[in-house]
Design a protein around this motif. Structure first.
Motif, PDB file in Angstrom:
ATOM      1  N   GLY A 175     -42.244  50.242   1.439  1.00 30.18           N
ATOM      2  CA  GLY A 175     -41.722  48.918   1.103  1.00 30.18           C
ATOM      3  C   GLY A 175     -40.338  48.693   1.671  1.00 30.18           C
ATOM      4  N   MET A 176     -39.499  49.731   1.672  1.00 31.60           N
ATOM      5  CA  MET A 176     -38.153  49.607   2.228  1.00 31.60           C
ATOM      6  C   MET A 176     -38.203  49.411   3.742  1.00 31.60           C
ATOM      7  SD  MET A 176     -36.386  52.508  -0.168  1.00 31.60           S
ATOM      8  CE  MET A 176     -34.798  52.580   0.650  1.00 31.60           C
ATOM      9  N   ILE A 177     -39.123  50.114   4.393  1.00 32.79           N
ATOM     10  CA  ILE A 177     -39.290  49.938   5.841  1.00 32.79           C
ATOM     11  C   ILE A 177     -39.709  48.508   6.145  1.00 32.79           C
ATOM     12  CG2 ILE A 177     -40.675  50.641   7.828  1.00 32.79           C
ATOM     13  CD1 ILE A 177     -40.733  53.473   6.586  1.00 32.79           C
ATOM     14  N   THR A 178     -40.636  47.974   5.367  1.00 37.57           N
ATOM     15  CA  THR A 178     -41.055  46.576   5.548  1.00 37.57           C
ATOM     16  C   THR A 178     -39.893  45.628   5.314  1.00 37.57           C
ATOM     17  OG1 THR A 178     -43.302  47.127   4.809  1.00 37.57           O
ATOM     18  CG2 THR A 178     -42.679  44.806   4.776  1.00 37.57           C
ATOM     19  N   PHE A 179     -39.119  45.898   4.286  1.00 35.02           N
ATOM     20  CA  PHE A 179     -37.964  45.044   3.968  1.00 35.02           C
ATOM     21  C   PHE A 179     -37.012  44.974   5.157  1.00 35.02           C
ATOM     22  CE2 PHE A 179     -33.682  44.311   2.434  1.00 35.02           C
ATOM     23  CZ  PHE A 179     -33.833  43.279   1.519  1.00 35.02           C
ATOM     24  N   PHE A 180     -36.649  46.120   5.710  1.00 31.64           N
ATOM     25  CA  PHE A 180     -35.687  46.148   6.808  1.00 31.64           C
ATOM     26  C   PHE A 180     -36.276  45.590   8.104  1.00 31.64           C
ATOM     27  CE2 PHE A 180     -33.849  49.967   4.428  1.00 31.64           C
ATOM     28  CZ  PHE A 180     -32.818  49.234   3.866  1.00 31.64           C
ATOM     29  N   GLN A 181     -37.514  46.002   8.418  1.00 38.62           N
ATOM     30  CA  GLN A 181     -38.071  45.658   9.725  1.00 38.62           C
ATOM     31  C   GLN A 181     -38.670  44.249   9.783  1.00 38.62           C
ATOM     32  OE1 GLN A 181     -41.894  46.417  11.034  1.00 38.62           O
ATOM     33  NE2 GLN A 181     -41.133  45.116  12.664  1.00 38.62           N
ATOM     34  N   VAL A 182     -39.358  43.839   8.718  1.00 41.92           N
ATOM     35  CA  VAL A 182     -40.041  42.543   8.724  1.00 41.92           C
ATOM     36  C   VAL A 182     -39.136  41.435   8.176  1.00 41.92           C
ATOM     37  CG1 VAL A 182     -42.017  41.242   7.864  1.00 41.92           C
ATOM     38  CG2 VAL A 182     -42.292  43.641   8.534  1.00 41.92           C
ATOM     39  N   LEU A 183     -38.553  41.663   7.003  1.00 42.83           N
ATOM     40  CA  LEU A 183     -37.743  40.606   6.388  1.00 42.83           C
ATOM     41  C   LEU A 183     -36.401  40.426   7.078  1.00 42.83           C
ATOM     42  CD1 LEU A 183     -39.938  41.005   4.209  1.00 42.83           C
ATOM     43  CD2 LEU A 183     -38.176  40.630   2.484  1.00 42.83           C
ATOM     44  N   TRP A 184     -35.778  41.527   7.514  1.00 36.91           N
ATOM     45  CA  TRP A 184     -34.451  41.440   8.120  1.00 36.91           C
ATOM     46  C   TRP A 184     -34.473  41.608   9.635  1.00 36.91           C
ATOM     47  CZ3 TRP A 184     -29.556  40.448   6.056  1.00 36.91           C
ATOM     48  CH2 TRP A 184     -29.559  40.149   4.692  1.00 36.91           C
ATOM     49  N   LYS A 185     -35.651  41.778  10.214  1.00 37.61           N
ATOM     50  CA  LYS A 185     -35.805  41.829  11.671  1.00 37.61           C
ATOM     51  C   LYS A 185     -34.947  42.923  12.317  1.00 37.61           C
ATOM     52  CE  LYS A 185     -38.265  38.094  11.136  1.00 37.61           C
ATOM     53  NZ  LYS A 185     -39.745  38.204  11.097  1.00 37.61           N
ATOM     54  N   ILE A 186     -34.851  44.065  11.642  1.00 41.39           N
ATOM     55  CA  ILE A 186     -34.073  45.180  12.158  1.00 41.39           C
ATOM     56  C   ILE A 186     -34.999  46.103  12.955  1.00 41.39           C
ATOM     57  CG2 ILE A 186     -32.635  47.170  11.564  1.00 41.39           C
ATOM     58  CD1 ILE A 186     -31.957  45.723   8.937  1.00 41.39           C
ATOM     59  N   THR A 187     -34.623  46.401  14.193  1.00 42.45           N
ATOM     60  CA  THR A 187     -35.386  47.348  14.983  1.00 42.45           C
ATOM     61  C   THR A 187     -35.104  48.751  14.455  1.00 42.45           C
ATOM     62  OG1 THR A 187     -35.250  45.932  16.935  1.00 42.45           O
ATOM     63  CG2 THR A 187     -35.824  48.250  17.298  1.00 42.45           C
ATOM     64  N   LEU A 188     -36.159  49.466  14.096  1.00 40.19           N
ATOM     65  CA  LEU A 188     -36.000  50.739  13.401  1.00 40.19           C
ATOM     66  C   LEU A 188     -36.474  51.912  14.242  1.00 40.19           C
ATOM     67  CD1 LEU A 188     -37.325  49.714   9.848  1.00 40.19           C
ATOM     68  CD2 LEU A 188     -34.938  49.903  10.585  1.00 40.19           C
ATOM     69  N   PHE A 189     -35.515  52.661  14.793  1.00 40.82           N
ATOM     70  CA  PHE A 189     -35.819  53.975  15.337  1.00 40.82           C
ATOM     71  C   PHE A 189     -35.463  54.997  14.273  1.00 40.82           C
ATOM     72  CE2 PHE A 189     -35.700  51.377  19.100  1.00 40.82           C
ATOM     73  CZ  PHE A 189     -36.710  51.904  19.887  1.00 40.82           C
ATOM     74  N   LYS A 190     -36.032  56.170  14.372  1.00 42.18           N
ATOM     75  CA  LYS A 190     -35.935  57.147  13.277  1.00 42.18           C
ATOM     76  C   LYS A 190     -34.499  57.426  12.849  1.00 42.18           C
ATOM     77  CE  LYS A 190     -40.268  59.688  13.923  1.00 42.18           C
ATOM     78  NZ  LYS A 190     -40.878  60.993  14.296  1.00 42.18           N
ATOM     79  N   THR A 191     -33.614  57.640  13.821  1.00 40.38           N
ATOM     80  CA  THR A 191     -32.242  58.012  13.474  1.00 40.38           C
ATOM     81  C   THR A 191     -31.574  56.932  12.632  1.00 40.38           C
ATOM     82  OG1 THR A 191     -32.001  59.340  15.475  1.00 40.38           O
ATOM     83  CG2 THR A 191     -29.978  58.649  14.389  1.00 40.38           C
TER      84      THR A 191
END
Length: 328
Positions: A175-191
Motif C-alpha cells: 500500500g505504501m508503494i502504491t501511495f508513493f508511486q501512483v498517488l504521488w507519481k514518484i519514480t521508485l528505484f530500490k535505493t
C-alpha cells in the motif's frame, strides 16, 4: 501548543527518563512542551500517550505478552467473537476485547493467549468449556481449529524495538508503494524506495510508538534499508502486488524500478499513518536518490550503526533530523 504564560508557540523537547509500570522501572523518551521565557514544561494527551505506549511495549517485549494486533488475529483465526473467547479462556466478559484495544494483560493471561495460537491447545480450552458451549459451537470451533492447524504456524518475527513493535505487514508495504508511486507519481528505484519506507516507519514511530510496516532496518553503505529488502521485493512480486522492471541508465549501469500492481486502499492505514505518508512524500519524494541517501547518512540511527551494519533501534526515531511535527 501555545504557552499559557506568554501565549507564544512552544517547542517540543524530549529527554530520557524512567517511568514505573507494575512496580518496575522502564527507560523511555518523554516529550514535553517548553516555554522558552519561563522555562515551564507542559504536556498534552498525545505526548503522555507516547510515553505510556513506550512503557507498555517494553513490558510486553520483556515478558512475551502479545500485542493488541496479535491478540485480535489469534481470535479471528478461529472465527470467534471477543466475548465468546473471553468465556472460553475463563476471563471477564469484556476482557478479551479490552486486550485487543490495548489494555495490557497480566503475564499469566498473556501467556495463556499466546498458548492458544496452537490449535491443539485451543481445542483443549474448548473441551474444558463444554458446560456452557452447545454441541454446535463445539463442533464449529473444533473444525475451525483443525482447518487452522494447516496454516496457523507460530510467528517467527515477534514485535520488538527493532521492528517498531509490529509484525511485518505485506499489505501495508504494498500500500505504501502504491501511495508513493501512483498517488504521488514518484519514480521508485530500490535505493530511494528503501529510504522512503525507512522515513515513513520511523516518523510513524516518532508520533505513536509503533512502525507502520513492522520492518527491521539495517545500516549499510547506502543508508538504512529493510533488513531483507531483496527477498521482500521478490515476495511482493510473487504475490502480484508489485512489478520489478530492470532499467538501463547507460555506461553499464542498471537499476530495478518498482511499480505498484494494486490500487491504494486507504482503509489499511490510520489517519496518523496517512499524515506520515504525506509528510514523507512531500519531504523526500522529489529528491534525487543521491540526495536522500546523503540525508539518511546524517541520521544518528544510521551513523551509529553503519560501521557494524547493525539493525537500527526504532528509538532513534526521536532523533530524526527533519522528523514530522508533533502538532501534525
Amino acid at each position: 501548543m501555545k504557552s499559557p504564560i506568554t501565549g507564544k508557540e512552544m517547542q517540543v523537547r524530549n529527554e530520557v527518563t524512567s517511568l514505573a509500570f507494575r512496580k518496575e522501572e522502564f527507560e523511555v523518551v518523554t516529550h514535553y512542551y517548553e516555554c522558552e521565557d519561563s522555562g515551564e514544561r507542559f504536556s498534552d494527551d498525545r505526548l503522555d500517550e507516547l510515553s505510556i505506549v513506550q512503557v507498555h511495549n517494553q513490558y510486553r517485549e520483556k515478558y512475551g505478552i502479545p500485542f493488541p494486533e496479535e491478540i485480535r488475529r489469534i481470535r479471528e483465526g478461529y472465527g470467534i467473537s471477543a466475548s465468546k473467547m473471553s468465556e472460553i479462556l475463563g476471563l471477564g466478559a469484556n476482557s478479551y476485547r479490552l486486550y485487543e484495544s490495548g489494555e495490557v494483560p497480566s503475564v499469566a493471561i498473556g501467556r495463556l493467549i499466546m498458548s492458544i495460537r496452537n490449535p491443539a491447545t485451543f481445542v483443549q480450552q474448548v473441551t474444558a468449556s463444554v458446560h456452557f458451549l452447545t454441541d454446535k459451537e463445539i463442533k464449529k470451533l473444533t473444525l475451525a481449529a483443525e482447518n487452522r492447524n494447516m496454516e496457523f504456524v507460530a510467528e517467527k518475527v515477534f514485535p520488538s524495538r527493532l521492528n517498531g513493535y509490529r509484525q511485518p505487514d505485506f499489505a501495508k508495504i504494498a500500500g505504501m508503494i502504491t501511495f508513493f508511486q501512483v498517488l504521488w507519481k514518484i519514480t521508485l528505484f530500490k535505493t530511494k524506495l528503501n529510504k522512503l519506507l525507512f522515513y515513513a516507519d520511523f516518523n510513524a514511530y516518532r508520533l505513536t510508538g509503533y512502525s507502520i510496516t513492522g520492518l527491521e532496518y539495517r545500516a549499510i553503505q547506502f543508508g538504512p534499508v529493510p533488513a531483507q529488502f531483496q527477498k521482500m521485493y521478490v515476495d511482493l512480486s510473487q504475490r502480484g502486488q508489485i512489478s520489478i522492471e530492470e532499467q538501463y541508465f547507460g555506461n553499464g549501469a542498471y537499476g530495478d524500478e518498482i511499480k505498484a500492481c494494486t490500487s491504494f486502499d486507504k482503509a489499511l492505514f490510520s489517519d496518523t499513518e496517512l499524515k506520515v505518508l504525506e509528510f514523507v512524500a512531500q519531504q523526500y519524494g522529489k529528491l534525487a536518490t543521491d540526495d536522500i541517501v546523503n540525508l539518511s547518512h546524517e541520521e544518528t540511527g544510521w551513523y551509529e550503526n553503519s560501521e557494524q551494519k547493525s539493525l537500527i533501534n526504532y528509538r532513534y526515531a526521536f532523533e530524526l533530523n527533519q522528523g514530522i511535527s508533533y502538532n501534525s
